[in-house]
Every structure is written in C-alpha cells, then in structure tokens.
Motif scaffolding. Structure first.
Motif, PDB file in Angstrom:
ATOM      1  N   ILE A   8       0.874  -1.168   0.000  1.00 45.54           N
ATOM      2  CA  ILE A   8       0.000   0.000   0.000  1.00 45.54           C
ATOM      3  C   ILE A   8       0.911   1.218   0.000  1.00 45.54           C
ATOM      4  O   ILE A   8       1.853   1.286   0.795  1.00 45.54           O
ATOM      5  CB  ILE A   8      -0.916   0.028   1.240  1.00 45.54           C
ATOM      6  N   THR A   9       0.645   2.163  -0.886  1.00 41.23           N
ATOM      7  CA  THR A   9       1.459   3.376  -0.916  1.00 41.23           C
ATOM      8  C   THR A   9       0.997   4.335   0.170  1.00 41.23           C
ATOM      9  O   THR A   9      -0.075   4.187   0.739  1.00 41.23           O
ATOM     10  CB  THR A   9       1.373   4.081  -2.282  1.00 41.23           C
ATOM     11  N   LYS A  10       1.812   5.334   0.439  1.00 43.34           N
ATOM     12  CA  LYS A  10       1.464   6.331   1.454  1.00 43.34           C
ATOM     13  C   LYS A  10       0.241   7.143   1.046  1.00 43.34           C
ATOM     14  O   LYS A  10      -0.445   7.692   1.887  1.00 43.34           O
ATOM     15  CB  LYS A  10       2.655   7.247   1.721  1.00 43.34           C
ATOM     16  N   SER A  11      -0.052   7.188  -0.255  1.00 43.37           N
ATOM     17  CA  SER A  11      -1.239   7.909  -0.716  1.00 43.37           C
ATOM     18  C   SER A  11      -2.464   6.998  -0.800  1.00 43.37           C
ATOM     19  O   SER A  11      -3.536   7.448  -1.173  1.00 43.37           O
ATOM     20  CB  SER A  11      -0.970   8.552  -2.073  1.00 43.37           C
ATOM     21  N   GLY A  12      -2.300   5.707  -0.467  1.00 39.04           N
ATOM     22  CA  GLY A  12      -3.452   4.820  -0.360  1.00 39.04           C
ATOM     23  C   GLY A  12      -3.677   3.859  -1.510  1.00 39.04           C
ATOM     24  O   GLY A  12      -4.665   3.133  -1.504  1.00 39.04           O
ATOM     25  N   PHE A  13      -2.806   3.822  -2.501  1.00 38.62           N
ATOM     26  CA  PHE A  13      -2.971   2.871  -3.603  1.00 38.62           C
ATOM     27  C   PHE A  13      -2.572   1.474  -3.147  1.00 38.62           C
ATOM     28  O   PHE A  13      -1.527   1.287  -2.537  1.00 38.62           O
ATOM     29  CB  PHE A  13      -2.102   3.256  -4.814  1.00 38.62           C
ATOM     30  N   HIS A  14      -3.417   0.489  -3.463  1.00 40.14           N
ATOM     31  CA  HIS A  14      -3.108  -0.905  -3.177  1.00 40.14           C
ATOM     32  C   HIS A  14      -2.574  -1.520  -4.465  1.00 40.14           C
ATOM     33  O   HIS A  14      -3.099  -1.265  -5.544  1.00 40.14           O
ATOM     34  CB  HIS A  14      -4.365  -1.666  -2.755  1.00 40.14           C
ATOM     35  N   GLY A  15      -1.553  -2.349  -4.354  1.00 42.28           N
ATOM     36  CA  GLY A  15      -1.024  -2.975  -5.551  1.00 42.28           C
ATOM     37  C   GLY A  15      -0.054  -4.088  -5.234  1.00 42.28           C
ATOM     38  O   GLY A  15       0.175  -4.446  -4.080  1.00 42.28           O
ATOM     39  N   SER A  24      -6.381  -0.659 -11.832  1.00 46.97           N
ATOM     40  CA  SER A  24      -6.567   0.215 -12.991  1.00 46.97           C
ATOM     41  C   SER A  24      -5.363   0.225 -13.922  1.00 46.97           C
ATOM     42  O   SER A  24      -5.359   0.956 -14.902  1.00 46.97           O
ATOM     43  CB  SER A  24      -6.875   1.634 -12.527  1.00 46.97           C
ATOM     44  N   GLY A  25      -4.344  -0.551 -13.632  1.00 43.31           N
ATOM     45  CA  GLY A  25      -3.177  -0.598 -14.502  1.00 43.31           C
ATOM     46  C   GLY A  25      -1.881  -0.570 -13.707  1.00 43.31           C
ATOM     47  O   GLY A  25      -1.863  -0.787 -12.500  1.00 43.31           O
TER      48      GLY A  25
END
Length: 91
Positions: free
Chosen positions: A46-53, A69-70
């Motif tokens: 999880i990034t600090k800005s909230g993206f999960h990947g 989303s890509g």
C-alpha cells in the motif's frame, strides 16, 4: 564548579531530546530503508497515498506496481511500511 551547574540543565535537556526525539527518528529511518531494500517482486503493498497494488518490477529507487486500474511507476520511498505490514499480516 559554578559554570558546570549553570550548564547542567541545558546538558540534561539535550540528553532528553536525543533519547526521545532524535534516536527514535533515526531508528525509524533505518527500518524504512531496510523495508525498501527488502521489497521483492510479488509483494502486496500500500502506498502512502493509499494505492493498493502488487510489485511487478523493481529498479534502484523506483518500483512498478500493478493496481486494478493498470501499472504505476512509483518511488520506493512512497510505499508505506506500516500499512503494507498490516496488509500482509491480515492475509
């Protein structure tokens, strides 16, 4: 002797600041560096800005993560150590 007692409160204040502010911050920075260097392809993050990947590529200072989303190219320092650890602990 008089000058030593005059500077004792300042010396004590510096020691307290060192042990309660500077030292924990250095330890945290060291742990984050170790976390960034231990990342490997396939890790869920999880990034600090909230993206999960999921990490699909790693370079020196950057990583490519795959999201729903890509793919996104981000800096390794943008990956949250705490949130990623919590995510992997749940799984």
């Amino acid at each position: 002797m008089g000058q030593l007692t005059q500077f004792a409160p300042f010396l004590l204040m510096f020691v307290v600041i060192y042990f309660f502010m500077i030292r924990p911050q250095q330890k945290r920075a060291k742990n984050e560096k170790e976390f960034e260097s231990s990342l490997k392809v396939g890790d869920k993050i999880i990034t600090k800005s909230g993206f999960h990947g999921k990490v699909v590529e790693l370079a020196d200072t950057s990583a490519v993560i795959e999201t729903m989303s890509g793919k996104l190219k981000i800096e390794r320092s943008a990956i949250s150590m705490e949130m990623s650890a919590a995510l992997n602990k749940k799984a």
